[in-house]
Scaffold this motif. Structure first.
Motif, mmCIF file in Angstrom:
data_model
loop_
_atom_site.group_PDB
_atom_site.id
_atom_site.type_symbol
_atom_site.label_atom_id
_atom_site.label_comp_id
_atom_site.label_asym_id
_atom_site.label_seq_id
_atom_site.Cartn_x
_atom_site.Cartn_y
_atom_site.Cartn_z
ATOM 1 N N VAL A 122 -17.268 60.656 12.703
ATOM 2 C CA VAL A 122 -17.418 59.644 13.563
ATOM 3 C C VAL A 122 -18.960 59.290 13.900
ATOM 4 C CG1 VAL A 122 -17.127 59.125 16.339
ATOM 5 C CG2 VAL A 122 -15.383 59.949 14.940
ATOM 6 N N ALA A 155 -14.411 54.720 12.445
ATOM 7 C CA ALA A 155 -13.873 54.129 13.971
ATOM 8 C C ALA A 155 -12.923 55.055 14.387
ATOM 9 C CB ALA A 155 -13.340 52.662 13.801
ATOM 10 N N TYR A 210 -9.252 60.909 19.471
ATOM 11 C CA TYR A 210 -9.118 60.853 18.279
ATOM 12 C C TYR A 210 -9.522 62.321 17.934
ATOM 13 C CZ TYR A 210 -10.510 59.385 13.804
ATOM 14 O OH TYR A 210 -10.492 59.031 12.267
ATOM 15 N N ASN A 254 -6.696 52.189 19.850
ATOM 16 C CA ASN A 254 -8.072 52.620 19.906
ATOM 17 C C ASN A 254 -8.228 54.167 20.615
ATOM 18 O OD1 ASN A 254 -10.674 53.093 20.401
ATOM 19 N ND2 ASN A 254 -11.003 51.390 21.985
ATOM 20 N N LYS A 286 -9.040 55.828 6.471
ATOM 21 C CA LYS A 286 -8.328 55.098 7.639
ATOM 22 C C LYS A 286 -6.898 55.170 7.335
ATOM 23 C CE LYS A 286 -9.759 54.557 10.680
ATOM 24 N NZ LYS A 286 -9.909 55.731 11.911
ATOM 25 N N THR A 326 -10.059 55.109 15.641
ATOM 26 C CA THR A 326 -8.849 54.311 15.731
ATOM 27 C C THR A 326 -7.631 54.934 14.623
ATOM 28 O OG1 THR A 326 -9.750 52.676 13.975
ATOM 29 C CG2 THR A 326 -10.206 52.237 16.567
#
Length: 348
Positions: free
Chosen positions: A136, A142, A174, A154, A268, A144
């Motif tokens: 991060v 991100a 997260y 988010n 991601k 997310t």
């Protein structure tokens, strides 16, 4: 090293990483097996496992050391490591070291259990937390989650910023999700590593898919890392196929699980990885359901957990279970990649 020479041919670099890692594992493993046998370093088989596995007692273990070495050599030769590569590789190596300590403890104490479950989990959570904070804050990942065709969630809404340097962000939700994901994958791959060639074969499939996803994202170095991990699995599988001459041990299985999770974070695909690695999820869930149901009713859902042992108990041969699980793993991974690809095309 070779990345600068063949920068115009990224696909070649990815396949080259897989090939070099495969060859290194293929060449170095026999010597490692001889060394382990000369020192009488072998697997300690659990008494409560299938009785047919008792013949595996004393089979050389800790083959994961060669697998990690093969990956490192392939990356140093082929790639031009980026911060993402270093972060993932360090997390993988640290997890491998944790697994090595566990394996060594089993061998030294002549028992099937090494470190305490609490000790292993603590080490895994620590490595996972450090990695996600680096991801991060240093890599710009991100906080997310991408739910294909549904929404982007988010998980950075609850964030603390520590006044250190330029500020260290701690997106608590997260961090919690990724910690559970990485630690879960570590232990799920570890649980899957119960039959000759099962974990190596299924992880090879998953890593090839992750290499394709990273390449699709124009992330060459993560693709090279994933390919190197897949190549190491293929090279090791030559000696790990039934009847196995060597096991990867926790050194290999925990590291592979961490590698899979780290690649998911960087690309991601923190949600899609649950489909790509669906077989690992099923193996882990079978154990959780078995334990929970037995504590409540003193009855078993499966003849034995993890899931692969259930089919052994039903009379399937070890090779039949392994090959069919490979096929299932390939189908699930293909579905996961198809979902990712379709989502990326629609979002482009």
């Amino acid at each position: 090293m070779l990345a600068s020479l063949f920068s115009r041919y990224p696909t070649f670099l990815v396949f080259l990483a897989l090939f070099i890692s495969l060859v290194v594992a293929l060449v170095l493993t026999p010597g490692w097996i001889r060394f382990l046998k000369s020192r009488r370093i072998g697997q300690q088989v659990r008494d409560d496992g299938p009785k047919t596995h008792l013949v595996k007692q004393g089979t050389p273990t800790m083959g994961g050391i060669i697998m990690l070495l093969a990956v490192i050599i392939a990356i140093l030769i082929v790639g031009y490591p980026t911060p993402e590569t270093y972060a993932m590789l360090i997390a993988i190596i640290l997890t491998g070291i944790l697994g090595f300590i566990d394996d060594a403890s089993k061998v030294i104490n002549h028992r099937s259990l090494g470190l305490t479950p609490q000790g292993k989990l603590l080490g895994q959570f620590l490595i996972a937390t450090i990695f996600v904070l680096i991801a991060v804050n240093a890599l710009g990942i991100a906080p997310t989650l991408e739910l294909p065709f549904i929404a982007r969630i988010n998980l950075g809404v609850l964030t603390t910023v520590l006044p250190l340097g330029h500020g260290i962000q701690i997106p608590w939700l997260y961090v919690l999700y990724v910690d559970i994901l990485l630690v879960g994958l570590c232990n799920a791959v570890n649980l899957t590593d119960g039959l000759d060639g099962l974990a190596a074969g299924t992880t090879m499939v998953s890593m090839v898919v992750m290499a394709a996803i990273a390449y699709r994202n124009d992330m060459l170095e993560p693709a090279i890392l994933a390919a190197a991990l897949g190549g190491a699995c293929i090279g090791f599988l030559w000696y790990n196929a039934f009847p196995a001459n060597i096991f990867m041990g926790d050194t290999g299985s925990l590291a592979l699980g961490m590698g899979l999770g780290c690649l998911a974070v960087v690309t991601k695909t923190e949600v899609v990885i649950l489909i790509i690695g669906g077989l690992y999820v099923a193996e882990a869930l079978s154990v959780m359901l078995q334990v929970a149901w037995y504590k409540r009713t003193h009855k078993r859902i499966f003849l034995m957990a993890p899931l692969h042992h259930h089919f052994e108990k039903k009379g399937w041969s070890e090779t039949k279970v392994v090959v069919r699980f490979w096929i299932i793993s390939g189908i699930i991974a293909a579905i996961g990649f198809s979902i990712y690809f379709a989502h990326s095309m629609l979002g482009a």
